[in-house]
Design a protein around this motif. Sequence first.
Motif, PDB file in Angstrom:
ATOM      1  N   TYR A 124      -9.737   9.406  -5.754  1.00 41.68           N
ATOM      2  CA  TYR A 124      -9.402   7.988  -5.873  1.00 41.68           C
ATOM      3  C   TYR A 124     -10.117   7.417  -7.096  1.00 41.68           C
ATOM      4  O   TYR A 124     -11.089   7.981  -7.610  1.00 41.68           O
ATOM      5  CB  TYR A 124      -9.797   7.203  -4.614  1.00 41.68           C
ATOM      6  N   PHE A 125      -9.613   6.278  -7.564  1.00 38.88           N
ATOM      7  CA  PHE A 125     -10.243   5.562  -8.673  1.00 38.88           C
ATOM      8  C   PHE A 125     -10.095   4.070  -8.427  1.00 38.88           C
ATOM      9  O   PHE A 125      -8.985   3.567  -8.223  1.00 38.88           O
ATOM     10  CB  PHE A 125      -9.589   5.928 -10.012  1.00 38.88           C
ATOM     11  N   TYR A 126     -11.220   3.369  -8.414  1.00 43.53           N
ATOM     12  CA  TYR A 126     -11.212   1.917  -8.261  1.00 43.53           C
ATOM     13  C   TYR A 126     -11.596   1.293  -9.612  1.00 43.53           C
ATOM     14  O   TYR A 126     -12.701   1.528 -10.111  1.00 43.53           O
ATOM     15  CB  TYR A 126     -12.198   1.489  -7.176  1.00 43.53           C
ATOM     16  N   GLN A 149       1.220  -5.503 -11.154  1.00 42.75           N
ATOM     17  CA  GLN A 149       1.495  -4.963  -9.826  1.00 42.75           C
ATOM     18  C   GLN A 149       0.236  -4.843  -8.965  1.00 42.75           C
ATOM     19  O   GLN A 149       0.322  -4.886  -7.743  1.00 42.75           O
ATOM     20  CB  GLN A 149       2.149  -3.580  -9.952  1.00 42.75           C
ATOM     21  N   TRP A 150      -0.931  -4.683  -9.610  1.00 39.96           N
ATOM     22  CA  TRP A 150      -2.115  -4.401  -8.792  1.00 39.96           C
ATOM     23  C   TRP A 150      -2.536  -5.544  -7.867  1.00 39.96           C
ATOM     24  O   TRP A 150      -3.052  -5.279  -6.793  1.00 39.96           O
ATOM     25  CB  TRP A 150      -3.288  -3.961  -9.681  1.00 39.96           C
ATOM     26  N   PRO A 151      -2.320  -6.856  -8.178  1.00 33.25           N
ATOM     27  CA  PRO A 151      -2.722  -7.876  -7.196  1.00 33.25           C
ATOM     28  C   PRO A 151      -1.694  -8.064  -6.081  1.00 33.25           C
ATOM     29  O   PRO A 151      -1.981  -8.700  -5.085  1.00 33.25           O
ATOM     30  CB  PRO A 151      -2.853  -9.159  -8.030  1.00 33.25           C
ATOM     31  N   SER A 159     -11.954  -3.799  -0.382  1.00 32.12           N
ATOM     32  CA  SER A 159     -11.550  -3.417   0.960  1.00 32.12           C
ATOM     33  C   SER A 159     -11.266  -1.917   1.032  1.00 32.12           C
ATOM     34  O   SER A 159     -10.913  -1.271   0.051  1.00 32.12           O
ATOM     35  CB  SER A 159     -10.297  -4.193   1.390  1.00 32.12           C
ATOM     36  N   LEU A 160     -11.410  -1.377   2.241  1.00 28.74           N
ATOM     37  CA  LEU A 160     -11.161   0.037   2.455  1.00 28.74           C
ATOM     38  C   LEU A 160      -9.700   0.377   2.204  1.00 28.74           C
ATOM     39  O   LEU A 160      -9.376   1.473   1.738  1.00 28.74           O
ATOM     40  CB  LEU A 160     -11.555   0.417   3.882  1.00 28.74           C
ATOM     41  N   LEU A 161      -8.797  -0.563   2.479  1.00 29.26           N
ATOM     42  CA  LEU A 161      -7.375  -0.291   2.319  1.00 29.26           C
ATOM     43  C   LEU A 161      -7.021   0.010   0.873  1.00 29.26           C
ATOM     44  O   LEU A 161      -6.115   0.796   0.588  1.00 29.26           O
ATOM     45  CB  LEU A 161      -6.555  -1.483   2.827  1.00 29.26           C
ATOM     46  N   LEU A 164      -7.605   3.653   0.237  1.00 30.03           N
ATOM     47  CA  LEU A 164      -6.636   4.505   0.902  1.00 30.03           C
ATOM     48  C   LEU A 164      -5.285   4.490   0.198  1.00 30.03           C
ATOM     49  O   LEU A 164      -4.543   5.466   0.250  1.00 30.03           O
ATOM     50  CB  LEU A 164      -6.471   4.062   2.364  1.00 30.03           C
ATOM     51  N   MET A 165      -4.940   3.374  -0.450  1.00 25.97           N
ATOM     52  CA  MET A 165      -3.636   3.245  -1.103  1.00 25.97           C
ATOM     53  C   MET A 165      -3.667   3.663  -2.570  1.00 25.97           C
ATOM     54  O   MET A 165      -2.626   3.757  -3.202  1.00 25.97           O
ATOM     55  CB  MET A 165      -3.134   1.800  -1.004  1.00 25.97           C
TER      56      MET A 165
END
Length: 370
Positions: A124-126, A149-151, A159-161, A164-165
């Motif tokens: 993952y990458f935040y 698209q990201w917002p 958030s954890l979601l 996961l996405m």
Amino acid sequence: PEYSSAIAQTDPNDDAFGELGTDQGWSHELTTVWTAKADYQSQIHPLHLMKFGAEFNYEEINSTEIQYPTAENRSMSQNPRGEYPGYGLYRWVLNNYTNRGDLYAQDNIEYQGMNIHLGLRYDYFYPGSQIFASDWIHQWELATGLSPQWPNHKIKGSSLLWYLMHGWFSPRLSLGYPITERLNFYFNYGHFYQIPTRDEYFRDPFTLQPNGWIGNPDLRPQKTITYEAGFDDQFLDDMAVSVRGFYKDDFDYSTLASAGSPGFPTQVYVNLDYASTRGVEVTLNKSLSSHLSGSLAYTFQVAKGRSASPYASVFQPQFQLPRETRLDQDQSHTFNIFVSYRVGPKDDYDLFGLFPLNNFGVSATWSFGS
């Protein structure tokens, strides 16, 4: 500055050579990465060796890039961003705090002489909270004329979601099968992801230039799918041959695409390019015997894609077409030959019958690429 005080290059006699001016640029970059990693393995069964692991990286990215830093810009001093506010015609600033990580599990199976490795990896990458700021999103919309698209997931960045996405699963498979003591067959398959450079995510939308380049925080990572199959055969005590075929697909290369308005065009990074590589490689190896060793390798491959550079669509508009061509890096035929002659420390060798030598070697390498 010894030649001219002008901050821009000028061509007074129109001969396509800039006689006056300077090409000024100043930048300061500092990136700090904190990494935590853990791995564990256990022989849970005589046939199964399990491996597990996790890694977490926290990145602090800070940089200021200024074009023409000696030029005063009073409007910039009202809204200082980065170092030396009030100077520079154009400036790009990164203050991002990103994190990325992965989890993996692998089972090494040994069954009736066959070796099987099964694995699954999650990455993952935040990209950090800066891209969720309203002023950043607003400026990005003005610069590109697009809707981010990201917002739209309506998920807070912490958030954890979100994690996961915005992750990617990578299956791996490796198979080795010894047919005889000297003949071994193998097959490898895997998915691999590579996060784009941070500049492609965060290239500053606050600095607008005609045809300027702007980052895109919604980029997907480059995805590579590889296949490989082959065999190794030691047909003599000191001679072995290896034959392998390979195929690699690369998806979601980032490239620049036209954006903005007709009166003020810009370029934004998007996932668009595709490439593939396929070929076969034959290698003949001779281990050291009778003072001689060496190898002979031949590779035939074809490398094709939409473009050889992310900037091709800017400088060569024909690459905006959805087609594949031979890439600049394509090399159909490759030969590599290595030969070595060695005399050990306990071997006496007469040099034309004059005097003995030992413990020396000489080697030669020859390479060819079409």
